[in-house]
Enzyme design. Structure first.
Site, PDB file in Angstrom:
ATOM      1  N   HIS A   1       9.221 -18.595 -39.988  1.00 54.17           N
ATOM      2  CA  HIS A   1      10.267 -19.610 -40.087  1.00 54.17           C
ATOM      3  C   HIS A   1      10.493 -19.925 -41.559  1.00 54.17           C
ATOM      4  CE1 HIS A   1      12.472 -23.334 -39.353  1.00 54.17           C
ATOM      5  NE2 HIS A   1      12.672 -22.864 -38.130  1.00 54.17           N
TER       6      HIS A   1
ATOM      7  N   HIS B   1      17.946 -15.851 -35.989  1.00 51.22           N
ATOM      8  CA  HIS B   1      18.080 -17.292 -35.685  1.00 51.22           C
ATOM      9  C   HIS B   1      17.931 -17.447 -34.167  1.00 51.22           C
ATOM     10  CE1 HIS B   1      19.202 -21.374 -36.214  1.00 51.22           C
ATOM     11  NE2 HIS B   1      20.498 -21.278 -36.446  1.00 51.22           N
TER      12      HIS B   1
ATOM     13  N   ASP C   1      11.093 -19.876 -30.600  1.00 48.92           N
ATOM     14  CA  ASP C   1      11.602 -18.817 -29.732  1.00 48.92           C
ATOM     15  C   ASP C   1      10.520 -17.971 -29.083  1.00 48.92           C
ATOM     16  OD1 ASP C   1      14.330 -19.362 -30.028  1.00 48.92           O
ATOM     17  OD2 ASP C   1      14.366 -18.367 -31.978  1.00 48.92           O
TER      18      ASP C   1
END
Ligand code: ACO
Length: 393
Positions: free
Chosen positions: A272, A233, A329
């Protein structure tokens, strides 16, 4: 197959199990709309691209908490409230100082947030006012806590907030102790907007699950921080940067990815649960990175080159085939590095930016609260004979 009692009924068949609650709806929400097929993200109806382009973090926080954009008077009042909550109580400063040298920053942030109620003396008229004030307190102080953590980690002192600066610029000021560059402040402000909210992801769901017991907001946000920490995450931003350093130079990228994939390892910053296409936030961050590349130092330029190479290879190998694309990210690391933010505080900064989303979801859920209590399907034995310890083999 064995049959077990479930909610008073004899269950003959194994129920459908949605591992990771994948595809399960548990509530209604008016906060974020995520279109994972077409790569679209909206906060309260506004596209992430238009907010990144036109809004500020403070205004976006107001939007997420209230469900609508503020008037200029409302924004002024809200920004003043955020500023009034920025400074840290002495006890929190001492706690951070004690922890910062030997603890990872996410742990210090989590502990400091959970300690905030000890220093809250205000009395509020009603629960709505209290929830709102506590949210602003958490959003505002979480950035100050991270700046303090980083300074103590580096043997420096706490710097008091500067009321003439906006939220992102003040964070940079509290981090470095000098007036921040305007362009850097703007980029960080956009990064904070992009990380502010994202539906019922793992950390938001964790916050809501804690809050659904009618626990309090600080406890719920502490739970959210705990869930965000993991590398699947929020922790992926730091992990992705570590991967870029491990790759070292652009020409090593293909071999690194091949070796990782054949060893069944994950490439951090890709994939994702919801987006099966390019994450719209990653697109915006990539654009900033490309701009930065032109005036950045050699390190950022080198990291960016590795990223562009990795992106091309991964999209070729897994993009269309498995729906594995860059996520929020992937490009963040070099952008933060160019702002002088060290990798150890990437994920805490993500948490501080996301605190508004967590608070808004918890408050929304409380309006129609139902204790979250899913089921697991028991696969062990029953009615085993209890043997005294001396008779066990
Ligand atoms: N690198 C390589 N392969 C991957 C990756 C990746 N980053 N992500 C998924 N896959 C592969 C899996 O190995 C799996 O392959 P298989 O079907 O051959 O077994 C397939 O894609 C599906 O993967 P799942 O694990 O089922 O996908 P899930 O929806 O559970 O995973 C997750 C989502 C956890 C984010 C995953 O993509 C991942 O681990 N990514 C790397 C960590 C990361 O970047 N996390 C940040 C996400 S964004 C955020 O939380 C802020």
């Amino acid at each position: 197959m064995a049959s077990y009692l479930l909610l008073g009924k004899e269950m003959q068949e194994k129920p459908t199990i949605n591992l990771g609650l994948e595809g399960v709806y548990f509530s209604e929400s008016r906060i974020a709309m995520i279109d994972g097929i077409n790569g679209r993200l909206y906060y309260c109806g506004y596209s992430i691209a238009s907010l990144a382009e036109n809004s500020t973090y403070e205004e976006t926080c107001y939007l997420i908490l209230h469900g609508r954009l503020p008037t200029s008077e409302e924004l002024e009042k809200f920004s003043a409230m955020m500023k009034s909550f920025r400074d840290l109580p002495d006890g929190i400063i001492r706690l951070i100082k004690e922890m910062a040298r030997n603890t990872v920053p996410m742990d210090t942030l989590r502990t400091a947030i959970s300690a905030l109620p000890a220093y809250q003396s205000n009395k509020y008229e009603n629960p709505e006012e209290e929830n709102f004030a506590e949210s602003v307190n958490i959003i505002s102080k979480s950035a100050s806590i991270i700046a303090a953590i980083e300074r103590f980690r580096n043997g420096q002192d706490y710097i008091k907030p500067n009321a003439s600066l906006g939220h992102a610029a003040n964070f940079l000021y509290m981090l470095k102790g000098s007036p921040p560059d305007e362009k850097h402040s703007k980029i960080l402000d956009v990064m904070m907007i992009l990380h502010a909210e994202h539906g019922s992801n793992a950390s938001t769901f964790t916050s809501i699950a804690a809050a659904s017991t009618l626990s309090d907001l600080y406890s719920a946000i502490t739970a959210g921080i705990s869930a965000l920490k993991g590398p699947l995450h929020g922790g992926a931003d730091e992990a992705a940067l570590r991967m870029l350093y491990a790759i070292g130079k652009p020409e090593n990228t293909a071999k690194y990815i091949d070796d990782a994939l054949s060893g069944k390892k994950r490439i951090m910053g890709f994939g994702h649960r919801i987006y099966k296409t390019y994450d719209p936030r990653a697109r915006i961050i990539k654009k900033y990175l490309e701009e930065l590349e032109n005036d950045a130092n050699g390190e950022v330029r080198k990291l960016a080159k590795i990223e562009m190479e990795a992106e091309k290879i991964m999209i070729d190998k897994l993009g269309k085939q498995k729906g594995i694309w860059p996520n929020v990210d992937f490009f963040s690391g070099p952008v933060y590095i160019s702002l002088g933010i060290s990798k150890e505080i990437f994920t805490p900064l993500f948490a501080a930016s996301r605190s508004v989303g967590w608070c808004a979801h918890v408050i929304e859920y409380w309006k129609n609260n139902r204790l979250i209590r899913p089921l697991d399907y028991y696969t062990g034995s029953i009615d085993l004979e209890y043997l005294p310890i001396s008779e066990r083999r």
